[in-house]
Design an enzyme around this catalytic site. Structure first.
Site, PDB file in Angstrom:
ATOM      1  N   ASP A   1      24.945  11.923  11.724  1.00 15.10           N
ATOM      2  CA  ASP A   1      24.529  12.878  12.750  1.00 15.10           C
ATOM      3  C   ASP A   1      24.935  12.356  14.123  1.00 15.10           C
ATOM      4  O   ASP A   1      24.361  11.386  14.622  1.00 15.10           O
ATOM      5  CB  ASP A   1      23.013  13.076  12.675  1.00 15.10           C
ATOM      6  CG  ASP A   1      22.514  14.228  13.537  1.00 15.10           C
ATOM      7  OD1 ASP A   1      23.148  14.512  14.572  1.00 15.10           O
ATOM      8  OD2 ASP A   1      21.479  14.826  13.184  1.00 15.10           O
TER       9      ASP A   1
ATOM     10  N   HIS B   1      24.737  16.746  11.800  1.00 13.91           N
ATOM     11  CA  HIS B   1      23.507  17.382  12.266  1.00 13.91           C
ATOM     12  C   HIS B   1      23.227  18.679  11.500  1.00 13.91           C
ATOM     13  O   HIS B   1      22.127  18.892  11.010  1.00 13.91           O
ATOM     14  CB  HIS B   1      23.607  17.663  13.768  1.00 13.91           C
ATOM     15  CG  HIS B   1      22.325  18.061  14.408  1.00 13.91           C
ATOM     16  ND1 HIS B   1      21.200  17.261  14.400  1.00 13.91           N
ATOM     17  CD2 HIS B   1      21.970  19.196  15.079  1.00 13.91           C
ATOM     18  CE1 HIS B   1      20.222  17.867  15.041  1.00 13.91           C
ATOM     19  NE2 HIS B   1      20.654  19.048  15.453  1.00 13.91           N
TER      20      HIS B   1
ATOM     21  N   TRP C   1      18.235  24.399  18.239  1.00 15.44           N
ATOM     22  CA  TRP C   1      18.879  24.841  19.487  1.00 15.44           C
ATOM     23  C   TRP C   1      20.383  24.791  19.287  1.00 15.44           C
ATOM     24  O   TRP C   1      20.873  23.820  18.693  1.00 15.44           O
ATOM     25  CB  TRP C   1      18.469  23.878  20.607  1.00 15.44           C
ATOM     26  CG  TRP C   1      18.992  24.173  21.980  1.00 15.44           C
ATOM     27  CD1 TRP C   1      18.378  24.884  22.959  1.00 15.44           C
ATOM     28  CD2 TRP C   1      20.230  23.723  22.552  1.00 15.44           C
ATOM     29  NE1 TRP C   1      19.143  24.910  24.093  1.00 15.44           N
ATOM     30  CE2 TRP C   1      20.305  24.204  23.862  1.00 15.44           C
ATOM     31  CE3 TRP C   1      21.312  22.970  22.070  1.00 15.44           C
ATOM     32  CZ2 TRP C   1      21.381  23.965  24.713  1.00 15.44           C
ATOM     33  CZ3 TRP C   1      22.389  22.731  22.899  1.00 15.44           C
ATOM     34  CH2 TRP C   1      22.413  23.222  24.216  1.00 15.44           C
TER      35      TRP C   1
ATOM     36  N   SER D   1      15.923  20.237  13.937  1.00 17.14           N
ATOM     37  CA  SER D   1      16.381  19.750  15.236  1.00 17.14           C
ATOM     38  C   SER D   1      15.270  19.884  16.275  1.00 17.14           C
ATOM     39  O   SER D   1      14.212  19.284  16.128  1.00 17.14           O
ATOM     40  CB  SER D   1      17.654  20.484  15.654  1.00 17.14           C
ATOM     41  OG  SER D   1      18.275  19.844  16.741  1.00 17.14           O
ATOM     42  N   MET D   2      15.457  20.690  17.345  1.00  9.74           N
ATOM     43  CA  MET D   2      14.398  20.787  18.354  1.00  9.74           C
ATOM     44  C   MET D   2      13.151  21.436  17.772  1.00  9.74           C
ATOM     45  O   MET D   2      12.054  21.280  18.308  1.00  9.74           O
ATOM     46  CB  MET D   2      14.874  21.528  19.596  1.00  9.74           C
ATOM     47  CG  MET D   2      14.794  23.045  19.579  1.00  9.74           C
ATOM     48  SD  MET D   2      14.877  23.793  21.239  1.00  9.74           S
ATOM     49  CE  MET D   2      13.255  23.414  21.901  1.00  9.74           C
TER      50      MET D   2
END
Length: 276
Positions: free
Chosen positions: A227, A256, A32, A98-99
């Protein structure tokens, strides 16, 4: 252009995908608020290593359909299932960034792992972002609400600044260009405003801790110890303790967005795992 249509949700959703190479399929699920384009540095490496690489735009992002509703993780995982089903894939390696780690885990929960050989969680939100009494390292509710408020009040303004923290830009100017930040902003700003907010709610509030037992295939976990977007304490450290068969690699100093800043290191780790 290649699309698959998911007819198993409240309305038909067209998911755009790119499909390159031959061999064992590797599916890349983006984070995202970007699109499949964020995997640029991994796709070519996977294909040149002798694998079939499929990347797709999550509903509401890139050029996939943008329905008004249907952004919970079961709906998102159903899109992944339809890609696997309609492309008749077997022995799949599913990689979530990530998501995107949420789709990986929810797919294993909702559809099982009969068609899955391995999974990978890269800079993943798994298992829980939100701070709770039993998750003290998580992000405070007020901070998550602040993100939602910012998206509702000035989405593009928020996104313009978001990528700086995504890459720890001030510390990584030798690894990330202003052009990359601008590119990410264009991708993110063109996503559906509704999808951007609704998927944010999904990754903010979904608790996957009880679902990790369903991830019963070999799993790679990669996270940067710097991160600032998804702290390692509330994500990878916990995931590594709960997923039985895993390889956990921490990239020192990585933010990240390590798929860009530390792309060579990540590619080596990922390809070694895929081949193992």
């Amino acid at each position: 252009m290649p699309f698959i249509t998911n007819k198993n949700t409240t309305e038909n959703v067209d998911i755009f995908y790119e499909d390159y190479g031959k061999g064992q399929p590797v599916i890349l699920i983006h984070g995202w608020p970007l699109s499949r384009k964020s995997w640029e540095h991994q796709v070519w490496k996977i294909v040149e290593s002798g694998y079939r690489c499929i990347s797709y735009d999550r509903r509401g992002f890139g050029i996939s359909s943008a329905p008004w509703s249907g952004y919970n993780y079961s709906a998102l995982a159903s899109d992944l299932d339809q890609i696997i089903t309609q492309l008749d894939l077997e022995d799949v390696i599913i990689v979530g960034f990530s998501m995107g780690g949420g789709e990986v885990v929810r797919y294993c929960t909702d559809f099982g792992t009969d068609k899955v050989a391995k999974t990978a969680l890269i800079s993943s939100i798994i298992p829980l972002v939100k701070q709770k009494e039993d998750n003290p390292s998580g992000v405070a509710e007020k901070d998550l609400q602040g993100i939602q408020n910012a998206l509702e009040e000035d989405r593009v303004g928020f996104l313009k600044e978001f990528s700086k923290g995504f890459y720890n830009f001030e510390d990584n100017k030798d690894k990330i260009s202003q052009a990359q930040l601008d590119y990410d902003f264009v991708i993110a700003s063109h996503a559906s405003p509704r999808a951007t907010i609704e998927t944010a709610k999904a990754w903010m509030h979904t608790d996957f801790r009880d679902e990790l037992k369903h991830v019963d295939v070999p799993t790679l976990i990669v996270h940067g110890d710097s991160d600032a977007t998804v702290p390692i304490e509330t994500s990878a450290n916990q995931a590594a303790k709960a997923i039985k068969d895993n390889v956990f690699t921490v990239i020192k100093g990585a933010p990240h967005g390590l798929n860009i800043t530390h792309k060579e290191e990540l590619n080596t780790i990922l390809i070694d795992f895929i081949k193992s």
